[in-house]
Scaffold this active site. Structure first.
Site, PDB file in Angstrom:
ATOM      1  N   ARG A  39      -3.104 -19.706 -15.157  1.00  0.00           N
ATOM      2  CA  ARG A  39      -2.491 -20.697 -13.882  1.00  0.00           C
ATOM      3  C   ARG A  39      -3.709 -20.265 -12.556  1.00  0.00           C
ATOM      4  O   ARG A  39      -3.904 -21.296 -12.235  1.00  0.00           O
ATOM      5  CB  ARG A  39      -1.707 -21.059 -13.475  1.00  0.00           C
ATOM      6  CG  ARG A  39      -1.081 -22.092 -15.082  1.00  0.00           C
ATOM      7  CD  ARG A  39       0.094 -23.403 -14.321  1.00  0.00           C
ATOM      8  NE  ARG A  39       0.099 -24.160 -15.580  1.00  0.00           N
ATOM      9  CZ  ARG A  39       1.907 -24.556 -15.704  1.00  0.00           C
ATOM     10  NH1 ARG A  39       2.430 -24.443 -15.233  1.00  0.00           N
ATOM     11  NH2 ARG A  39       1.855 -26.113 -16.291  1.00  0.00           N
ATOM     12  N   LYS A 200      11.242 -31.441 -28.585  1.00  0.00           N
ATOM     13  CA  LYS A 200      11.847 -32.343 -28.466  1.00  0.00           C
ATOM     14  C   LYS A 200      11.032 -33.949 -28.688  1.00  0.00           C
ATOM     15  O   LYS A 200      10.435 -34.537 -27.933  1.00  0.00           O
ATOM     16  CB  LYS A 200      12.769 -32.711 -27.257  1.00  0.00           C
ATOM     17  CG  LYS A 200      13.977 -31.637 -26.844  1.00  0.00           C
ATOM     18  CD  LYS A 200      14.516 -31.955 -24.906  1.00  0.00           C
ATOM     19  CE  LYS A 200      15.850 -32.365 -25.820  1.00  0.00           C
ATOM     20  NZ  LYS A 200      16.388 -31.919 -24.195  1.00  0.00           N
ATOM     21  N   GLY A 353       2.270 -25.320 -21.626  1.00  0.00           N
ATOM     22  CA  GLY A 353       2.416 -23.540 -21.682  1.00  0.00           C
ATOM     23  C   GLY A 353       2.554 -22.458 -23.579  1.00  0.00           C
ATOM     24  O   GLY A 353       1.769 -21.626 -23.073  1.00  0.00           O
ATOM     25  N   GLY A 376       3.070 -31.040 -19.227  1.00  0.00           N
ATOM     26  CA  GLY A 376       3.552 -32.697 -19.051  1.00  0.00           C
ATOM     27  C   GLY A 376       2.547 -33.460 -18.635  1.00  0.00           C
ATOM     28  O   GLY A 376       2.111 -34.934 -18.882  1.00  0.00           O
TER      29      GLY A 376
HETATM   30  C1  3PG Z   1       4.598 -27.012 -15.698  1.00  0.00           C
HETATM   31  O1  3PG Z   1       5.181 -26.594 -15.504  1.00  0.00           O
HETATM   32  O2  3PG Z   1       4.924 -28.052 -16.529  1.00  0.00           O
HETATM   33  C2  3PG Z   1       3.829 -28.231 -14.309  1.00  0.00           C
HETATM   34  O3  3PG Z   1       4.070 -26.830 -13.270  1.00  0.00           O
HETATM   35  C3  3PG Z   1       5.312 -29.290 -13.688  1.00  0.00           C
HETATM   36  O4  3PG Z   1       6.302 -28.144 -13.051  1.00  0.00           O
HETATM   37  P1  3PG Z   1       7.802 -29.162 -13.639  1.00  0.00           P
HETATM   38  O5  3PG Z   1       8.301 -29.763 -14.818  1.00  0.00           O
HETATM   39  O6  3PG Z   1       9.191 -28.033 -13.253  1.00  0.00           O
HETATM   40  O7  3PG Z   1       7.885 -30.281 -12.735  1.00  0.00           O
HETATM   41 MG    MG Z   2       6.686 -28.533 -17.587  1.00  0.00          MG
END
Ligand code: 3PG
Ligand code: MG
Length: 402
Positions: A39, A200, A353, A376
């Site tokens: 990132r 999940k 990730g 997400g």
């Molecule tokens: C992630 O790692 O998916 C993003 O940085 C968003 O993080 P969050 O899900 O804690 O909002």
């Molecule tokens: Mg996340």
């Protein structure tokens, strides 16, 4: 319709203070060292562009979920050295977000210098998109650039609040992510195969249901496959299992049948007698997981069926590992999928990730067409949802411009 964003190239950034929202939410080890800099590297093109234009660059990001509290282990300080090294420039750091110290540090910047603020989520106003907090962030700069694709699905102050208050532009990372992921929504070459894993079902049911309408084949592995196997009437032993999702999964399976879509599920599973790296393990049919055993990977027959579905595709999206790939005994399924994704001639997009980490572990990270920095965010975009961080950066149709 393709989304057209106002990009940083349209910003008059020369010599001016620019607030850049990054997603520096990177994994840290227990000594606070950054273990994956994907990132940070992905943020470099926009930062270099602004530095070359002699902007005063004020970077901000979240890290983890400190929930409005100052939590030492979520400090962004470990990122400073990594960013400085990759940029080849000094990066100043201030242990403050919108207070006087942050304002002074921002005001001290000369053109072409870079500052990183402390974790935005140390302030409760960030996630609440509190107007007073957004005003204070806004006061640090004259322009705003959003390059935090991974956080574009969060309607937080640094994502939407500031964008509504300053001239706002998409950075190269965010614009590139939206462009690549949009290819999956707009007439992807068929067969389109989506491989989903991870733990999940409840997190992913909306995306599964939306993707089913777009893909030819949905391939399901990882922890969430056991809720599917249970919905088909199989015993799943001690595997991960979400009983409250069984009805929804059954609906999805019968919809797939009606719509002539195929959902590929494991036919064999590697089960272990404990959730441990050195647990006793063996391969069993997916219909035969006994009590006391839990599935930690897809089996070899499944791995080769999944890999061949990937090889026959012309468009592939992959999110989520097939098993506990960090442990060698349970890595083979994820490796087979990773290798198939890496070697196919199809257009390939990998998001999230864990899948990115798996590709890196197998040395295949540069073998896919698009490796998304968003987990997400990429899933929500593929659900066909408009992300709050994207909608504030949309270019107005030319007729509507004043
Ligand atoms: C992630 O790692 O998916 C993003 O940085 C968003 O993080 P969050 O899900 O804690 O909002
Ligand atoms: Mg996340």
């Amino acid at each position: 319709m393709p989304l057209t964003l106002r990009t940083v190239e349209a910003a008059q950034a020369d010599g001016r203070p620019v607030l850049v929202r990054n997603d520096f939410n990177v994994p840290l080890d227990d000594r606070g060292r950054v273990t994956d800099d994907l990132r940070v590297r992905a943020a470099l093109p926009t930062l270099r562009y602004l530095v070359e234009r002699q902007a005063k660059v004020i970077c901000c990001s979240h890290l983890g979920r400190p929930k409005g509290q100052r939590v030492a282990k979520y400090s962004l300080e470990p990122v400073v050295g990594v960013l400085a090294e990759l940029l080849g420039l000094q990066v100043a750091f201030v242990d403050d977000v919108v207070g006087d110290e942050a304002a002074r540090a921002a005001a001290r910047l000369d053109p072409g210098q870079v500052l990183l603020l402390q974790n935005l989520r140390f302030e409760p106003g960030e996630e609440a998109n509190d107007p007073a907090f957004a005003e204070r962030l806004t006061a640090l700069a004259e322009l705003y650039v959003d390059d935090a694709f991974g956080a574009a699905h969060r309607a937080h102050a640094s994502v939407v609040g500031v964008a509504e208050r300053l001239p706002a532009y998409a950075g190269f990372l965010l614009a590139g992510e939206v462009k690549e992921l949009s290819r999956l929504l707009e007439g992807p070459a068929s067969p389109f195969v989506a491989v989903l894993g991870g733990s999940k079902v409840s997190d992913k049911l909306a995306v599964l249901s939306n993707l089913l309408g777009r893909v030819d084949t949905l391939v399901i592995g990882g922890g969430m496959c056991f809720t599917f196997l249970a919905a088909q009437g199989h015993g799943v032993g001690d595997s991960l299992f979400e009983p409250d999702q069984v009805d929804a999964v059954r609906d999805l399976l019968s919809r797939a049948e009606r719509e002539n879509k195929s959902i590929l599920l494991p036919t064999d599973v590697v089960v272990a007698d404990d959730f441990a790296e050195d647990a006793r393990h063996r391969t069993v049919p997916a219909s035969g997981i006994d009590e006391g055993w839990r599935g930690l990977d897809i089996g070899p027959a499944t791995a080769s069926a999944f890999a061949s579905a990937v090889r026959d595709a012309r468009t592939v999206f992959w999110n989520g590992p097939m098993g506990v790939f960090e442990w060698p005994a349970f890595a083979a399924g994820t490796r087979a999928v990773a290798e198939a994704v890496a070697s196919t001639g199809a257009y390939t997009v990998v998001g999230g990730g864990d899948s990115a980490a798996a590709l890196a572990q197998f040395g295949l990270a540069d073998q896919v067409d698009h490796l998304s920095t968003g987990g997400g965010a990429s899933l929500e975009l593929l659900e066909g949802r408009m992300l709050p961080g994207v909608s504030v950066l949309l270019r107005e149709p030319s007729g509507a411009r004043r």
